[in-house]
Design an enzyme around this catalytic site. Structure first.
Site, PDB file in Angstrom:
ATOM      1  N   ASP A 111      37.219  45.339  43.490  1.00 33.36           N
ATOM      2  CA  ASP A 111      37.372  46.521  44.354  1.00 33.36           C
ATOM      3  C   ASP A 111      37.414  46.114  45.830  1.00 33.36           C
ATOM      4  O   ASP A 111      36.385  45.925  46.469  1.00 33.36           O
ATOM      5  CB  ASP A 111      36.282  47.568  44.113  1.00 33.36           C
ATOM      6  CG  ASP A 111      36.701  48.906  44.733  1.00 33.36           C
ATOM      7  OD1 ASP A 111      37.653  48.930  45.550  1.00 33.36           O
ATOM      8  OD2 ASP A 111      36.086  49.930  44.412  1.00 33.36           O
ATOM      9  N   ASP A 157      28.860  49.915  40.334  1.00 31.89           N
ATOM     10  CA  ASP A 157      30.133  49.977  39.589  1.00 31.89           C
ATOM     11  C   ASP A 157      31.152  48.984  40.139  1.00 31.89           C
ATOM     12  O   ASP A 157      32.219  48.816  39.553  1.00 31.89           O
ATOM     13  CB  ASP A 157      30.711  51.399  39.591  1.00 31.89           C
ATOM     14  CG  ASP A 157      30.853  51.970  40.983  1.00 31.89           C
ATOM     15  OD1 ASP A 157      29.821  52.177  41.641  1.00 31.89           O
ATOM     16  OD2 ASP A 157      31.992  52.184  41.426  1.00 31.89           O
ATOM     17  N   LYS A 208      46.306  50.239  38.336  1.00 29.41           N
ATOM     18  CA  LYS A 208      45.430  51.013  39.231  1.00 29.41           C
ATOM     19  C   LYS A 208      46.308  51.938  40.069  1.00 29.41           C
ATOM     20  O   LYS A 208      47.188  51.459  40.796  1.00 29.41           O
ATOM     21  CB  LYS A 208      44.626  50.059  40.120  1.00 29.41           C
ATOM     22  CG  LYS A 208      43.575  50.740  40.976  1.00 29.41           C
ATOM     23  CD  LYS A 208      42.658  49.728  41.648  1.00 29.41           C
ATOM     24  CE  LYS A 208      41.784  50.364  42.697  1.00 29.41           C
ATOM     25  NZ  LYS A 208      40.976  49.395  43.429  1.00 29.41           N
ATOM     26  N   ARG A 244      46.331  44.786  38.101  1.00 25.98           N
ATOM     27  CA  ARG A 244      45.201  43.892  38.409  1.00 25.98           C
ATOM     28  C   ARG A 244      44.809  43.143  37.144  1.00 25.98           C
ATOM     29  O   ARG A 244      44.843  43.698  36.048  1.00 25.98           O
ATOM     30  CB  ARG A 244      44.061  44.779  38.902  1.00 25.98           C
ATOM     31  CG  ARG A 244      42.795  44.091  39.217  1.00 25.98           C
ATOM     32  CD  ARG A 244      41.913  45.000  40.029  1.00 25.98           C
ATOM     33  NE  ARG A 244      41.284  46.051  39.232  1.00 25.98           N
ATOM     34  CZ  ARG A 244      40.425  46.933  39.728  1.00 25.98           C
ATOM     35  NH1 ARG A 244      40.092  46.902  40.999  1.00 25.98           N
ATOM     36  NH2 ARG A 244      39.899  47.842  38.966  1.00 25.98           N
TER      37      ARG A 244
END
Ligand SMILES: Nc1ncnc2c1ncn2[C@@H]1O[C@H](COP(=O)(O)OP(=O)(O)OP(=O)(O)O)[C@@H](O)[C@H]1O
Length: 497
Positions: free
Chosen positions: A256, A246, A107, A170
């Site tokens: 997230d 999402d 990420k 991640r």
């Protein structure tokens, strides 16, 4: 070595795009999660320089075939048909020591076909925040994506101002979200949708394959996981902050950690995120929002379900209604644990509601309250056995947390009553494990980020050690457990994009 596989590549291509990371100037390893690497099957640890090359995207680990995944999403209620991995790349999947498949994703690794106007990068601060909070969640047993590595890039990213850049690696059961289904559904690509649903069933919910209607069973299974997940969040005062579709994982993991925060003074309407102006994702709204997100998931599945017309809508609605009962059952169990009561205690819910009123009115720090209550319960138990006198001082410590001691004293009398039947040591153990001493408090995270931006990562490692041993009672843990003073309080969090 990690052995990468590419089951996702069997899915049709609108759902993903092959894409390479963009190299960075000077990768340097900030943190590597050795225990997680071993669990993922890494037998020998490469040196730091190699890890920095791999987990910055400068060199790919052997076997990795990076892909950006497409997804759509309702952001604050508004549908955006194309979002996707704009700054993330899936390296591949590994089979861990339990035989479970895990996605490994970079990420902050550069632009992708989904980047829109973004630079594909991530500032250092959000990378450290996600590392700390996701590893804390794992340590307290909340389903979550994990942090495998953090690497600084030696480059600056420009946000409000220029900041150091970093890449997070991640790990997730999968990165498939409600938004991934919406991405296929909005294209009216029923083949892609069916392939995706079958993939998810095979990977996450194999029992659904044997149901009369596997896609209805899939909806039910995801609903159960989300209900359990959000109940866990609520039990810790966790506010996700950006519960867009999402960010709603099909595997039921927290994903997230952008503007998330743990509530300090208890307030059901608490919001931290600077972009959540209407309070859509306030603490108490989270179960309802999860249910709303699941309704969006259900809509994508309707064309695949066996029944037709009104009947299919009715069936799906019935499953969605079940969220409330599932959430309630999970919450009752968690409430009993947090209060040190027997799981079947019918008083847990009423006592918790009354305590929440006390915490709110008395401006009590939620984590400190449950920590102090746990201590008090332990001394009460000890007193019963050996006439211990420290119960009095533990009660004083608890009362010192509230501005309304009379109300809390009355509540404690009710709780002690309910507790008396439940003083076995395993109840106290469950109570301890439901009530961490240390959480990643906002002001502590901010201190860590401020030091790291200046090149000092020692506070990050100290806080990481503490939040990954969250039930530890050492002096260092106690120091990091202290709530923010008024001047230290962080009132707003930012998405960190
Ligand atoms: N710097 C950036 N460059 C390109 N795209 C970005 C950037 N920041 C965010 N995005 C994209 O904007 C959308 C919403 O961002 P959001 O912050 O919710 O996701 P994220 O934190 O990047 O990713 P995830 O949900 O995987 O943790 C996503 O499609 C994301 O990829």
């Amino acid at each position: 070595m990690l052995t990468f596989e590419h089951q996702f590549a069997t899915l049709p291509e609108p759902l993903w795009v092959a894409c390479q990371p963009t190299p960075v100037a000077q990768p340097s390893l900030i943190a590597f999660n050795d225990a997680l690497a071993v669990a993922l099957g890494m037998q020998t640890r490469p040196d730091d320089a190699t890890l920095a090359q791999w987990f910055s995207g400068n060199q790919l680990p052997p076997g990795a075939q990076p892909r950006a995944l497409g997804y759509a999403g309702h952001q604050f209620g508004n549908f955006v048909p194309q979002l996707g991995d704009g700054r993330a790349l899936l390296l591949g999947e590994v089979v861990d020591q339990q035989g479970e498949r895990r996605d490994v994703q970079l990420k902050g690794s550069g632009r992708t076909p989904f980047s829109r106007g973004g630079d594909g990068r991530s500032p250092l601060g959000p990378v450290l925040r996600e590392y700390l909070v996701s590893e804390f969640m794992a340590a307290v047993g909340v389903p979550t994506t994990r942090a495998l590595a953090a690497v600084s890039t030696g480059e600056r990213v420009v946000r409000q101002m220029a900041e150091p850049g970093a890449v997070l690696t991640r790990v997730a059961s999968s990165h498939i979200r409600v938004g991934t289904f919406q991405f296929a559904a909005v294209r009216r690509d029923e083949d892609a949708l069916k392939a995706l649903a079958d993939h998810v069933i095979a990977r996450h919910y194999p029992e659904a394959a044997n149901a009369d209607d596997p896609y209805l069973a899939l909806l039910e299974a995801v609903t159960a996981r989300q209900a359990a997940l959000v109940a866990r969040w609520m039990s810790l005062g966790f506010i996700h902050g950006v519960m867009n579709t999402d960010n709603c994982s099909i595997a039921g993991e927290t994903i997230d950690y952008g503007p998330c925060a743990f509530m300090e003074q208890f307030d059901p309407q608490k919001v931290y995120s600077s972009i959540d102006q209407g309070g859509r994702y306030a603490f108490d709204n989270q179960p309802g929002i999860a249910q709303w997100n699941l309704a969006r998931f259900a809509e994508t599945l309707l064309p695949l379900m066996r029944a037709e017309g009104d009947a299919v809508v009715e069936q799906a609605t019935e499953v969605l209604r079940g969220f409330t009962a599932r959430f309630g059952a999970e919450q009752r169990r968690l409430h009993a644990d947090k209060l040190g009561l027997a799981p079947e205690s019918d008083r847990a819910v009423a006592l918790m509601e009354a305590l929440e009123i006390q915490m709110h009115q008395g401006r009590m720090d939620m984590t400190a309250t449950f920590d102090a209550l746990t201590h008090y319960a332990k001394t009460l138990g000890a007193q019963a056995l050996s006439a211990d006198t420290s119960a009095h001082s533990q009660k004083e410590a608890l009362l010192a947390l509230t501005t309304q001691p009379a109300g809390l004293t009355a509540w404690l009398a009710d709780w002690e009553n309910a507790q008396q039947a439940s003083q076995q040591s395993e109840r106290l153990e469950a109570m301890r494990r439901a009530n961490p001493v240390v959480i990643p408090r906002n002001h502590r995270i901010q201190e860590v980020i401020d030091a790291a931006v200046e090149g000092d990562f020692a506070p990050f490692h100290t806080l990481l050690a503490a939040v990954t041993q969250p039930f530890d009672e050492s002096a260092e843990a106690r120091r990091l457990a202290v709530p923010a003073t008024e001047s230290e309080q962080v009132l707003r969090t930012f998405c960190g994009t």
